[in-house]
Design an enzyme around this catalytic site. Structure first.
Site, short mmCIF file in Angstrom:
data_model
loop_
_atom_site.label_atom_id
_atom_site.label_comp_id
_atom_site.label_asym_id
_atom_site.label_seq_id
_atom_site.Cartn_x
_atom_site.Cartn_y
_atom_site.Cartn_z
N GLY A 130 18.52 -30.47 -37.98
CA GLY A 130 17.16 -29.92 -38.00
C GLY A 130 17.12 -28.41 -38.18
O GLY A 130 16.16 -27.76 -37.77
N SER A 190 17.77 -27.75 -43.79
CA SER A 190 18.63 -27.69 -44.98
C SER A 190 17.81 -27.78 -46.27
O SER A 190 18.16 -27.15 -47.27
CB SER A 190 19.69 -28.79 -44.94
N ASP A 246 9.91 -22.85 -42.08
CA ASP A 246 11.35 -22.94 -42.33
C ASP A 246 11.73 -22.22 -43.62
O ASP A 246 12.78 -21.59 -43.71
CB ASP A 246 11.81 -24.42 -42.35
#
Ligand code: MEV
Length: 305
Positions: free
Chosen positions: A91, A94, A138
């Site tokens: 997590g 990627s 992210d």
């Protein structure tokens, strides 16, 4: 031939609420994903990614890059090789790291300029096209690095201060982010008032957390993280395993601990005084968590020497 790397990330506070417009805080970690790109003259796009089962994020990113930069089919030959310090199981993000590093690498081998903002926007579009949901936090961490105060889609991306004393525990369970985000959205449909209240409360915690981080008031930040975890539990995204690791860390002297990311599995984070680090790590291991040794506040996308 050129190699570009992008960091993984850990959500500090604000997950789920960020998808619905509240702010969050994220830090980039020094576990990196590397994309090596070489232009070829065979017009083919080849992707070598031995650590992953699929390459849909890379494929979509390459297509996005060619479309936005107007690169014609005959010029499109490129081979991409992908390696990572971390697997897609933990997590750390990627998919975001691979999109971000691929965009930067392609811009260099095809000799076209690309700004960090363009990298963010293209990679975010790829995520939305593939997953349908997501805030892009992210991608922001992979692109800009450091520690960020962030709002969905990059509406606000503010760099924050230095390293954060975290211990990271991996549950061993892979979280399914889109499913968890959709589950929370369904809960919101059913109980809009209750869920919106939770999101607003999480948003307030993030604002207070930003101040606490600024002055390095770790005790306060730890308390705020604990409150955040209570709301995440109310949203139904925590798990027994996460709770076991979180309780162990708190009992061993962490200032605060919470899940990090979508929940359901992946990692938890604990904010710890340096003298308690080892005790907290051992406590996490004693309940079968795997301690991940990472440094926070890592550099964003970068060209490797
Ligand atoms: C997942 O790591 C964090 C969520 O807030 C989703 C997102 O922000 O894209 C649940």
């Amino acid at each position: 031939m050129i190699t570009v790397s992008a960091p993984g990330k850990l959500m500090l506070m604000g997950e789920h609420a960020v998808v619905f417009g509240e702010p969050c805080m994220v830090t980039a970690v020094d576990q990196r994903l590397y994309v090596t790109a070489q232009k070829t003259d065979d017009g083919k796009i080849t992707v070598d990614a031995p650590q992953s089962k699929e390459t849909k994020f890379v494929d979509a990113t390459v297509a996005k890059f060619f479309a936005t930069k107007g690169i014609t089919i005959k010029d499109r030959g490129v081979s991409l090789s992908i390696r990572s310090d971390f697997t897609s199981q933990v997590g750390f993000g990627s998919s975001s790291a691979v999109s971000v590093a691929t965009l930067k690498a392609l811009s260099l081998v095809f000799d076209v300029s690309i700004s960090d903002r363009e990298i963010f926007d293209s990679a975010y579009q790829v995520t939305i096209d593939i997953q349908g949901v997501g805030s892009g936090f992210d991608i922001a961490a992979a692109t800009f690095g450091g520690t960020l105060f962030f709002k969905k889609g990059g509406e606000e991306t503010i760099p924050l201060s230095n390293e954060i004393p975290l211990v990271v525990g991996y549950t061993g369970v892979k979280a399914d982010t889109p499913t968890l985000v959709k589950m929370v959205a369904a809960k919101r449909e059913k109980y809009p008032e209750k869920v919106d209240k939770i999101f607003a409360a999480i948003g307030k915690l993030v604002l207070q957390g930003k101040e606490a981080l600024f002055v390095k008031d770790w005790e306060k930040l730890g308390k705020l993280m604990n409150f955040d975890q209570e709301y995440l539990r109310d949203l139904g995204v925590s798990s027994e395993k996460l709770e076991a690791l979180i309780s162990a860390a708190k009992e061993a002297g962490a200032w605060g601990a919470k899940l990090s990311g979508a929940g359901g599995g992946d990692c938890m984070i604990a904010l710890v005084p340096e003298q308690k680090r080892q005790t907290v790590e051992q406590a996490i291991e004693s309940v079968n968590g795997k301690v991940m040794h990472v440094h926070t506040h890592a550099q964003g996308v970068t060209v490797e020497p």
